[in-house]
Each structure stands twice: as structure tokens, then as C-alpha cells.
Design an enzyme around this catalytic site. Structure first.
Site, PDB file in Angstrom:
ATOM      1  N   ASP A  36       0.860  -1.188   0.000  1.00 61.47           N
ATOM      2  CA  ASP A  36       0.000   0.000   0.000  1.00 61.47           C
ATOM      3  C   ASP A  36       0.895   1.236   0.000  1.00 61.47           C
ATOM      4  OD1 ASP A  36      -3.266   0.117   1.119  1.00 61.47           O
ATOM      5  OD2 ASP A  36      -2.162   1.969   0.773  1.00 61.47           O
ATOM      6  N   ASN A  37       0.420   2.331  -0.597  1.00 59.71           N
ATOM      7  CA  ASN A  37       1.185   3.587  -0.514  1.00 59.71           C
ATOM      8  C   ASN A  37       0.487   4.607   0.393  1.00 59.71           C
ATOM      9  OD1 ASN A  37      -0.960   4.348  -2.048  1.00 59.71           O
ATOM     10  ND2 ASN A  37       0.224   5.347  -3.662  1.00 59.71           N
ATOM     11  N   GLY A  41      -5.419   4.446   2.113  1.00 55.82           N
ATOM     12  CA  GLY A  41      -5.375   3.458   3.192  1.00 55.82           C
ATOM     13  C   GLY A  41      -4.735   4.058   4.440  1.00 55.82           C
ATOM     14  N   ASP A  61       3.954   2.230  -4.135  1.00 60.52           N
ATOM     15  CA  ASP A  61       2.926   2.570  -5.117  1.00 60.52           C
ATOM     16  C   ASP A  61       2.912   1.435  -6.145  1.00 60.52           C
ATOM     17  OD1 ASP A  61       1.524   3.564  -7.299  1.00 60.52           O
ATOM     18  OD2 ASP A  61       2.299   5.605  -7.060  1.00 60.52           O
ATOM     19  N   ALA A 119     -10.151  -6.548  -8.218  1.00 67.25           N
ATOM     20  CA  ALA A 119     -11.290  -5.916  -7.548  1.00 67.25           C
ATOM     21  C   ALA A 119     -11.871  -4.886  -8.507  1.00 67.25           C
ATOM     22  CB  ALA A 119     -10.835  -5.254  -6.248  1.00 67.25           C
ATOM     23  N   TYR A 150     -12.502   6.847 -12.497  1.00 67.65           N
ATOM     24  CA  TYR A 150     -12.606   5.567 -11.790  1.00 67.65           C
ATOM     25  C   TYR A 150     -13.248   4.507 -12.691  1.00 67.65           C
ATOM     26  CZ  TYR A 150     -13.795   2.351  -7.922  1.00 67.65           C
ATOM     27  OH  TYR A 150     -13.910   1.273  -7.080  1.00 67.65           O
ATOM     28  N   LYS A 154     -11.297   1.165 -14.185  1.00 68.38           N
ATOM     29  CA  LYS A 154     -11.704  -0.207 -13.859  1.00 68.38           C
ATOM     30  C   LYS A 154     -12.147  -0.974 -15.107  1.00 68.38           C
ATOM     31  CE  LYS A 154     -11.163  -0.367  -9.307  1.00 68.38           C
ATOM     32  NZ  LYS A 154     -10.229  -1.302  -8.653  1.00 68.38           N
ATOM     33  N   TYR A 164      -4.622 -10.625 -20.462  1.00 71.69           N
ATOM     34  CA  TYR A 164      -3.586 -11.495 -19.875  1.00 71.69           C
ATOM     35  C   TYR A 164      -4.076 -12.936 -19.779  1.00 71.69           C
ATOM     36  CZ  TYR A 164       0.257  -8.393 -18.752  1.00 71.69           C
ATOM     37  OH  TYR A 164       1.349  -7.580 -18.855  1.00 71.69           O
TER      38      TYR A 164
END
Ligand code: UDP
Length: 314
Positions: A36-37, A41, A61, A119, A150, A154, A164
Site C-alpha cells: 500500500d502507498n 489506506g 505505489d 477488484a 474511476y 476499472k 492477460y
């Protein structure tokens, strides 16, 4: 289970969902490497894991190259600002973590021959024209609106994950997460659950946006994390909605919060933010069938736990 102590990497481990996922994985015997950066969070979400020999934390990051020694079995890609206020404040970082960050996380999964879970979000459906939302619906998104950073990040992340999967044969999973609530949300992240609870506990006006006729369906965090865990362990590579199908208007939700907190607050009506989805409810037929999953925690139970958390936080 493929390994006695599977090794999981959780990006966004210090966030609301990332930290709950980390707890569940540790409880199920995994070793967890959290990344986490701290852009949204907080270290407090992981403080209880200090000294746990099966947990390791890296402050980084995830849009930068991810190098890890040793084997990895699962990569859970949860890093991203996720509240509308957060992604309005950090639109470029939101786009970068959804695109570059997903690229790095997929690259790590490929290198380690690990299984990867993205997610994703109900936001990929935008302001939906189909109700309830099934996984087959392609969405209705304003690319250049305030939520576009956003939603499109996503959507790109989903496309990259499938690329992938198809081109490199990486084992991938995609969860589309609907509104979720519970302890460890930030009181001031702007989302409706902490906003209303914070206001109600202080007997201040409850800020309902628009006329409060827009709907959402709220899933308690433990239900959501269980569904996501089952998806990772399943054989299903296409997107799956996880959320609670109990739908309500924001006025009804404000009433529920006032009742649950025994607050003297009244509602006040504020302008509706641009592109705020008018209705949202997951169709969870797929999750029920493929994962044998459905939510178990009622709104009353979930709100009680969440309100207790915010009361203690003060
Ligand atoms: N909302 C509200 N008052 C607030 C914060 C949010 O009425 O103080 C509304 C918002 O307009 C939206 C719903 O609550 O219709 C859920 O907002 P949230 O920011 O939690 O997440 P979203 O589902 O929009 O991503």
C-alpha cells in the site's frame, strides 16, 4: 487448496477491503504480503497485525515495478481510491492505479504463475439503464464526467485482465464489487455510510443528496470478503457481481441510520453530484450458482457493528 501455506499478495492492503481480506487470508492459513502507498489506506487498519510472522508489509505505489523474492500463489489487486470524493481528489492516480497498477500486478502474477483477482466495481455499469445489473450488461458510462476516471480505469483493468488471461494464459478472476460497508471505512471518505453515521451520532443534519430517491444496495464487509474468497478459489474466469440485493432509496437509508443510532438528526437536501447513478442493485444469480454464495448479514446487524466502530472512533 493448492498449498499448505499459500502465499498471497494483497495490493491496497491498508484499505478498507484490503485489510479485511488480509485478515481473512491469515485466518485461512495464508502468508500475506501487503502492499500500500497509504494514499487512501491507513496504517491503523493493519496495526493489529504487527508481529504476525505470516504477514509482511511493503510500502509501495503499485504503479511502479513490483519485485518480490520467492513464490507467490495468489495476487489480489485491491489498490485504488474507491470513494467518489477520493477519486475526485486523485483522478490521475486513480487512472494510473487502474491501468499501470493493474499492469504491474498482472505482470507479477504472470512471473510467479500465480492466480490473479481484480477488484472491479459496479461503477463499470455507470448510471445503468438495465436494472438490476447482470454481468452481461455493458454499462452506461460518461467517459469525461467526474466519475470517468474511476469507471474507465476499472473498465480498462477488466480488459487488461482478460487480455492477460487470453494471451498469456494467466488464471484470472474479476469481482464486480457493489456498495459495501463496515468497520474501517474512513469517517470522512465522503461515502454515504460513514457520512450519515457520523452526522447521526453527532445529532447533526443528515445530508441527503438530490431528492434522495436514488437507490443503493449495501453489503456488509464480511459477506463481501467471503464471496471474493470463494471466487478466487473457484474455476470461473468471467466477471461476477458480489453485493447485497436489498435495495433502498437514500431517504430510506437515512431513516434506517437515524433509527439505529437513536439520533435527533433531521434530513437536509443538498445538490445531487453530477452523474450520480440513479439506481443500483446487483443481480447475484451468478454468485449464487457458481460460488454457492449469498449475503448472510442483515442491514440491522451490519449497521450495529459499523455504528459501534464509529462510536469508539469518536
Ligand atoms: N449520498 C448522500 N449524502 C452523502 C453522501 C452520499 O445522499 O452525504 C448519496 C450519493 O449521492 C449516492 C449514494 O449516497 O447517491 C451513495 O454514495 P456513495 O458516495 O457512498 O457511493 P456511490 O454508490 O455513489 O459510489
Amino acid at each position: 487448496m493448492r498449498h499448505k501455506h499459500p502465499i498471497s499478495v494483497v495490493t491496497g492492503a491498508a484499505g478498507f477491503l484490503g485489510s479485511h481480506l488480509t485478515d481473512l487470508l491469515l485466518a485461512r492459513g495464508h502468508r500475506v504480503i501487503g502492499i500500500d502507498n497509504f494514499i487512501t489506506g491507513t496504517v491503523a487498519n493493519l496495526a493489529h497485525l504487527a508481529g504476525n510472522p505470516r504477514f509482511r508489509f511493503i510500502e509501495q505505489d503499485v504503479t511502479e515495478f513490483l519485485f518480490l523474492d520467492g513464490p507467490v500463489n495468489y495476487v489480489w489487486h485491491f489498490a485504488s481510491p474507491a470513494s467518489p470524493v477520493d477519486y475526485l481528489n486523485f483522478p490521475i492516480q486513480t487512472l494510473k492505479v487502474g491501468s499501470l497498477g493493474t499492469h504491474k500486478a498482472l505482470g507479477l502474477a504472470m512471473e510467479k504463475k500465480a492466480r490473479f483477482l481484480l477488484a472491479s466495481t459496479s461503477e463499470i455499469y455507470g448510471d445503468p439503464l438495465v436494472h438490476p445489473q447482470t454481468e452481461e450488461y455493458w454499462g452506461h458510462v460518461n467517459t469525461i464526467g467526474p466519475r470517468g476516471c474511476y469507471d474507465e480505469a476499472k473498465r480498462f483493468a477488466e480488459a487488461l485482465t482478460m487480455a492477460y488471461h487470453r494471451e498469456h494464459g494467466v488464471e484470472t478472476r474479476i469481482v464486480r464489487i457493489f456498495n459495501t460497508y463496515g468497520p474501517r471505512m474512513r469517517m470522512h471518505d465522503g461515502r454515504v455510510v460513514p457520512a450519515f453515521i457520523g452526522q447521526a451520532l453527532k445529532h447533526k443534519p443528515i445530508t441527503v443528496f438530490g431528492r434522495g430517491t436514488q437507490t443503493r444496495s449495501f453489503c456488509y464487509v464480511s459477506d463481501l470478503i467471503e464471496g471474493i474468497y470463494r471466487l478466487m478459489m473457484s474455476r470461473y474466469a468471467l466477471p461476477v457481481n458480489i453485493g447485497n440485493p436489498t435495495e433502498m432509496t437514500m431517504v430510506q437509508f437515512a431513516e434506517a441510520i437515524i433509527r439505529a443510532t437513536r439520533s435527533r438528526s433531521r434530513m437536509v437536501f443538498k445538490p445531487l453530484p453530477q452523474d450520480d447513478p440513479k439506481q443500483r442493485r446487483p443481480d447475484i444469480t451468478k454468485a449464487r450458482k457458481v460460488l454457492k454464495w449469498q449475503p448472510e448479514v442483515t442491514l440491522t446487524q451490519g449497521l450495529r457493528a459499523t455504528i459501534n466502530y464509529f462510536r469508539k472512533k469518536g
